[in-house]
Design an enzyme around this catalytic site. Structure first.
Site, PDB file in Angstrom:
ATOM      1  CE  LYS A   1       7.260  -5.604   4.675  1.00 49.52           C
ATOM      2  NZ  LYS A   1       6.814  -6.204   3.380  1.00 49.52           N
TER       3      LYS A   1
ATOM      4  CB  SER B   1      -4.987  -9.254   4.762  1.00 46.95           C
ATOM      5  OG  SER B   1      -3.874  -9.616   5.545  1.00 46.95           O
TER       6      SER B   1
ATOM      7  N   GLY C   1      -3.472  -7.662   9.899  1.00 51.50           N
ATOM      8  CA  GLY C   1      -3.785  -6.510  10.752  1.00 51.50           C
ATOM      9  C   GLY C   1      -4.040  -6.929  12.192  1.00 51.50           C
TER      10      GLY C   1
ATOM     11  CD  GLU D   1      -7.416   2.940   7.353  1.00 49.84           C
ATOM     12  OE1 GLU D   1      -8.463   2.477   6.874  1.00 49.84           O
ATOM     13  OE2 GLU D   1      -7.403   3.871   8.176  1.00 49.84           O
TER      14      GLU D   1
ATOM     15  CB  CYS E   1      -9.393  -1.984   0.617  1.00 47.67           C
ATOM     16  SG  CYS E   1      -9.115  -0.258   0.279  1.00 47.67           S
TER      17      CYS E   1
ATOM     18  CD  GLU F   1     -10.413  -8.051   1.212  1.00 48.57           C
ATOM     19  OE1 GLU F   1      -9.489  -8.557   1.868  1.00 48.57           O
ATOM     20  OE2 GLU F   1     -10.500  -6.826   1.011  1.00 48.57           O
TER      21      GLU F   1
HETATM   22  P1  NAD Z   1      -1.101  -8.367   3.499  1.00 51.40           P
HETATM   23  O1  NAD Z   1      -1.786  -8.190   4.792  1.00 51.40           O
HETATM   24  O2  NAD Z   1      -0.736  -9.742   3.080  1.00 51.40           O
HETATM   25  O3  NAD Z   1       0.270  -7.529   3.476  1.00 51.40           O
HETATM   26  C1  NAD Z   1       0.322  -6.147   3.726  1.00 51.40           C
HETATM   27  C2  NAD Z   1       1.717  -5.773   4.202  1.00 51.40           C
HETATM   28  O4  NAD Z   1       1.948  -6.367   5.474  1.00 51.40           O
HETATM   29  C3  NAD Z   1       2.844  -6.251   3.294  1.00 51.40           C
HETATM   30  O5  NAD Z   1       3.850  -5.277   3.250  1.00 51.40           O
HETATM   31  C4  NAD Z   1       3.338  -7.490   4.013  1.00 51.40           C
HETATM   32  O6  NAD Z   1       4.678  -7.812   3.730  1.00 51.40           O
HETATM   33  C5  NAD Z   1       3.179  -7.075   5.457  1.00 51.40           C
HETATM   34  N1  NAD Z   1       3.080  -8.187   6.412  1.00 51.40           N
HETATM   35  C6  NAD Z   1       2.627  -9.445   6.195  1.00 51.40           C
HETATM   36  N2  NAD Z   1       2.720 -10.186   7.331  1.00 51.40           N
HETATM   37  C7  NAD Z   1       3.213  -9.366   8.277  1.00 51.40           C
HETATM   38  C8  NAD Z   1       3.500  -9.541   9.663  1.00 51.40           C
HETATM   39  N3  NAD Z   1       3.290 -10.679  10.302  1.00 51.40           N
HETATM   40  N4  NAD Z   1       3.981  -8.464  10.344  1.00 51.40           N
HETATM   41  C9  NAD Z   1       4.187  -7.286   9.727  1.00 51.40           C
HETATM   42  N5  NAD Z   1       3.944  -7.083   8.424  1.00 51.40           N
HETATM   43  C10 NAD Z   1       3.455  -8.096   7.701  1.00 51.40           C
HETATM   44  O7  NAD Z   1      -2.019  -7.643   2.420  1.00 51.40           O
HETATM   45  P2  NAD Z   1      -1.830  -7.545   0.842  1.00 51.40           P
HETATM   46  O8  NAD Z   1      -2.128  -8.869   0.227  1.00 51.40           O
HETATM   47  O9  NAD Z   1      -0.525  -6.880   0.523  1.00 51.40           O
HETATM   48  O10 NAD Z   1      -2.984  -6.490   0.454  1.00 51.40           O
HETATM   49  C11 NAD Z   1      -4.304  -6.837   0.240  1.00 51.40           C
HETATM   50  C12 NAD Z   1      -5.149  -6.522   1.457  1.00 51.40           C
HETATM   51  O11 NAD Z   1      -5.016  -5.152   1.793  1.00 51.40           O
HETATM   52  C13 NAD Z   1      -6.640  -6.737   1.211  1.00 51.40           C
HETATM   53  O12 NAD Z   1      -7.198  -7.363   2.324  1.00 51.40           O
HETATM   54  C14 NAD Z   1      -7.175  -5.313   1.073  1.00 51.40           C
HETATM   55  O13 NAD Z   1      -8.537  -5.166   1.385  1.00 51.40           O
HETATM   56  C15 NAD Z   1      -6.307  -4.576   2.020  1.00 51.40           C
HETATM   57  N6  NAD Z   1      -6.292  -3.145   1.709  1.00 51.40           N
HETATM   58  C16 NAD Z   1      -6.911  -2.286   2.579  1.00 51.40           C
HETATM   59  C17 NAD Z   1      -6.949  -0.929   2.302  1.00 51.40           C
HETATM   60  C18 NAD Z   1      -7.611   0.041   3.231  1.00 51.40           C
HETATM   61  O14 NAD Z   1      -7.296   1.217   3.168  1.00 51.40           O
HETATM   62  N7  NAD Z   1      -8.527  -0.377   4.081  1.00 51.40           N
HETATM   63  C19 NAD Z   1      -6.344  -0.442   1.129  1.00 51.40           C
HETATM   64  C20 NAD Z   1      -5.733  -1.349   0.274  1.00 51.40           C
HETATM   65  C21 NAD Z   1      -5.694  -2.703   0.581  1.00 51.40           C
END
Ligand code: NAD
Length: 499
Positions: free
Chosen positions: A176, A230, A234, A251, A285, A386
């Site tokens: 997804k 995020s 998470g 992550e 990130c 962040e």
């Molecule tokens: P996000 O958490 O909004 O979304 C990530 C994914 O989760 C998307 O595919 C989204 O559709 C899905 N999602 C959202 N709500 C959900 C739910 N309730 N249940 C299941 N899936 C759901 O994050 P984003 O805005 O896409 O990415 C940015 C974030 O990712 C930042 O916080 C960044 O630090 C983090 N990030 C972390 C790493 C790492 O390896 N630690 C790497 C890259 C990005």
């Protein structure tokens, strides 16, 4: 031109979502450009995809791992061939400059080659038994159906960090991807299909987090959830997965710091700070969003940083002169600006940027000026939360001890860096900084796929991706005892062979 309608990929077939609805993928550098329309899936599509993954699992897990790996090697070759085409699409869909998009694809290539090599390893352990005529060993077995849920900031690299290790280990996958970068996800799946992956082994379900991601996490037939995104999402995923005792790897976000000591090579430190803070418009990130600077070099460092930040050329990432692209979408642009207003309210001093960039062609997209805040105290929210944009905070400190306290003061613990010429200070920082990654004399970004990647506290849940840990998320240990003594031998009770 009409935007192309793309589909989900389930059980080896490309199909629309059950809802019949679609959502667009938009170029953040030019919001009038729609890159495609993607199925807005819901739990019915998730059910179909998980059912297919479940059905194909028994066959896939029995394919010898070196054979599985051959398909992944072929995928790596295809990624190499299409690197430029994919990088251009990525810049259009996600906004990062072309050089960085090439790096993103390269990371996927590196991961595919590295992990395909695991097909001939997947090493277990053998060890002597405490009883005679008994052989003991432990082997890795696949876990089952893996849910891979990914963010938009590394549209190709992050999916490969999950999908490729899951597949080599014999799992089947439901993917997804982020709703902001579905096109790159579709391209990756097409490549794996072309490389020879059998139907149903990898399934792609597009859609929004709540509508497609959440039912996937909750699905009882999903054994492993591998999530990058995020910390807020998470946490929800961790809680939902715990209710079903699922294995989950998270992550998440970061508030990464670069420490600059008085004895640092300042040219090097400024280079590292600019790259860490403004590379990918700060949307990594591991982005450096805090610069923790010792007082003697504070003025010089800040002046040089501001000069460089103000000189960065913003624009469409496809243009060779562009140094910083847009941010991902309008919602995110507004969030970044809210943090600027908050920083001012908290009493930080704005040295550069601080506003949406609307000049020339940038008015067509979501551009934010490289923003530098000085006189920041580590308690301020702009130093704790962040922002995920091109905003960096400068926090003055007296010495290394104070610097380490500041670095460790947030709820995150992903990446970190120190610039110093003193080997003792470097070693102290490596020991005392609470983070998954510490760099010395280089920026907070630059992970290599064959080393473990991940963070502490709100940045992760104790798992790692990449390196020797890459396979751990997707395999279970199975312990085997083979007794050839021909009699009942009782561990801890029978004494075994007399000496
Ligand atoms: P996000 O958490 O909004 O979304 C990530 C994914 O989760 C998307 O595919 C989204 O559709 C899905 N999602 C959202 N709500 C959900 C739910 N309730 N249940 C299941 N899936 C759901 O994050 P984003 O805005 O896409 O990415 C940015 C974030 O990712 C930042 O916080 C960044 O630090 C983090 N990030 C972390 C790493 C790492 O390896 N630690 C790497 C890259 C990005």
């Amino acid at each position: 031109m009409m935007a192309e309608h793309l589909k989900n990929y389930i059980d080896g077939k490309w199909m629309d979502a059950a809802t019949g609805q679609a959502f667009p993928s938009i170029n953040p550098a030019d919001k009038s450009e729609v890159l495609g329309l993607f199925p807005r899936s819901d739990h019915r599509d998730v059910d179909r995809a998980v059912e297919a993954a479940r059905r194909h699992y028994p066959r896939w897990r029995k394919v010898p791992a070196p054979r599985r790996a051959e398909i992944l090697f072929r995928a790596a070759e295809l990624l190499v061939q299409r690197k430029e085409e994919l990088a251009v699409l990525m810049t259009k869909e996600m906004g990062k400059i072309l050089k960085e998009s090439r790096g993103d694809v390269q990371e996927g290539i590196d991961m595919a080659y590295f992990i395909a090599g695991e097909g001939r390893r997947l090493l277990g352990e053998t060890t002597p038994s405490e009883l005679p005529d008994r052989f003991t060993m432990s082997v890795r077995v696949p876990a089952g159906v893996v849910a891979a849920i990914t963010p938009w900031n590394f549209p190709l690299a992050i999916p490969t960090w999950k999908i490729i290790p899951a597949l080599v280990a014999g799992n089947t996958v439901v993917f997804k991807p982020a709703e902001d970068t579905p096109l790159l996800a579709a391209k990756l799946v097409e490549i794996l299909e072309e490389a020879g992956l059998p139907p149903g082994v990898l399934n792609l379900v597009h859609g929004l987090g709540e509508e497609a991601g959440a039912p996937l996490v909750r699905h009882p037939d999903v054994a492993v959830v591998s999530f990058t995104g995020s910390s807020e999402v998470g946490r929800e995923i961790g809680i939902a997965a715990a209710a079903e005792h699922k294995r989950v790897s998270l992550e998440m976000g970061g508030k990464n710091a670069i420490v600059v000591m008085d004895d640092a090579d300042l040219d090097l430190a400024v280079d590292g700070a600019i790259w860490g803070a403004f590379g990918t418009s700060g949307q990594r990130c591991t982005a450096a969003s805090r610069l923790v600077v010792q007082k003697k070099v504070l003025k010089d460092f800040s002046e040089r940083l501001v000069k460089r930040a103000e000189a960065l050329r913003l624009g469409n990432g496809l243009l060779p002169e562009t140094e910083m692209g847009p941010v991902i979408n309008e919602r995110h642009l507004k969030k970044i600006h809210r943090y600027t207003k908050l920083g001012l309210k908290e009493g930080a001093k704005l040295l550069a940027g601080g506003d949406v960039h609307r000049r020339g062609d940038c008015a067509k997209g979501f551009f934010y000026l490289p923003t530098v805040f000085a006189d920041v105290s580590s308690k301020m929210r702009i130093a704790q939360e962040e922002i995920f944009g091109p905003t960096v905070t400068i926090i003055p400190v007296a010495d290394l001890d104070e610097a380490i306290d500041v670095v460790n003061s947030t709820r995150y613990g992903l990446s970190s860096a120190i610039y110093t010429r003193d080997v003792g200070k470097a070693f102290k920082a490596m020991r005392e900084i609470e983070a998954g990654i510490t760099y010395v004399n280089t920026s907070t970004i630059g992970a290599e796929v064959h080393l473990p990647f991940g963070g502490l506290r709100h940045s992760g849940n104790g798992r790692r991706e990449g390196g020797s840990a890459a396979i751990d998320n997707f395999t279970e240990w199975k312990t085997l005892y083979i007794d050839f003594s021909g009699r009942l031998q009782r561990a801890q009770i029978d004494e075994g062979t007399p000496l």
